[in-house]
Design an enzyme around this catalytic site. Sequence first.
Site, PDB file in Angstrom:
ATOM      1  N   LYS A 124      -5.754   8.467   8.248  1.00 48.47           N
ATOM      2  CA  LYS A 124      -4.475   7.911   8.242  1.00 48.47           C
ATOM      3  C   LYS A 124      -4.395   6.362   8.376  1.00 48.47           C
ATOM      4  O   LYS A 124      -3.756   5.787   7.771  1.00 48.47           O
ATOM      5  CB  LYS A 124      -3.938   8.698   9.642  1.00 48.47           C
ATOM      6  CG  LYS A 124      -2.432   8.187   9.772  1.00 48.47           C
ATOM      7  CD  LYS A 124      -1.818   8.816  11.021  1.00 48.47           C
ATOM      8  CE  LYS A 124      -2.144   7.770  12.346  1.00 48.47           C
ATOM      9  NZ  LYS A 124      -1.451   8.335  13.299  1.00 48.47           N
ATOM     10  N   ASP A 142       1.645  10.921   9.995  1.00 53.00           N
ATOM     11  CA  ASP A 142       1.665  11.018  11.255  1.00 53.00           C
ATOM     12  C   ASP A 142       2.397  12.289  11.730  1.00 53.00           C
ATOM     13  O   ASP A 142       3.181  13.168  11.044  1.00 53.00           O
ATOM     14  CB  ASP A 142       2.129   9.769  11.851  1.00 53.00           C
ATOM     15  CG  ASP A 142       3.545   9.460  11.583  1.00 53.00           C
ATOM     16  OD1 ASP A 142       4.135  10.105  10.841  1.00 53.00           O
ATOM     17  OD2 ASP A 142       4.009   8.623  11.995  1.00 53.00           O
TER      18      ASP A 142
END
Length: 214
Positions: A124, A142
């Site tokens: 991420k 997320d």
Amino acid sequence: MAKQLDYHTIREIFTRFHEQEAEPKGELEHVNVYTLVVAVALSAQATDAGVNKATRELFKIADTPQKMLDLGEEQLIEHIKTIGLFRNKAKNVIKLSRILVEDYGGEVPNSRAALESLPGVGRKTANVVLNMWWGMPTQAVDTHIFRVGNRTGICPGKDVNAVERAIEDNIPADFQHHAHHWLILHGRYHCKARKPLCGTCLIRDLCEFEDKNL
């Protein structure tokens, strides 16, 4: 999990997002690519606002890997101790800074594999940096994107990797660059976890969420 929306509905959703805000920006403050890496790494299990508050003074004195090493772990801790998991994060920031100095000449690499090899930098974080700094159409999933993707049907998936693939597969190419920012902002300010603001939602008529409120 909502059913996957069709191409034309998704294009209409992102057309509306674009018309509302053509150039959405990430909310983590940074002054260069190195401070962006640090800020994103610090933001795990923390809010962007909390990270920004901690890093404003930090980045004034430590905006390069070498300056961070010169500052040292204990002084770094003093700056970021209001952030969750600050001790472990401080260790990782010092470790990644040392690797950048010793292996990359103090520069941040622009490949996902190289970024993911840094301590405290996962997929991420790497995707955020590649997107925000180098303009690559990467998708950093997320909790907000995971929720919005599954709730609306834009990009449903059982885990973050599945949602990331759904974004890449189903969102039109011309919206890929800013897709994750539009989705994050929508989740943060409108499609909230506990009390989604469906009554004023820009895409309410297109959304598959079964529990839409008035």
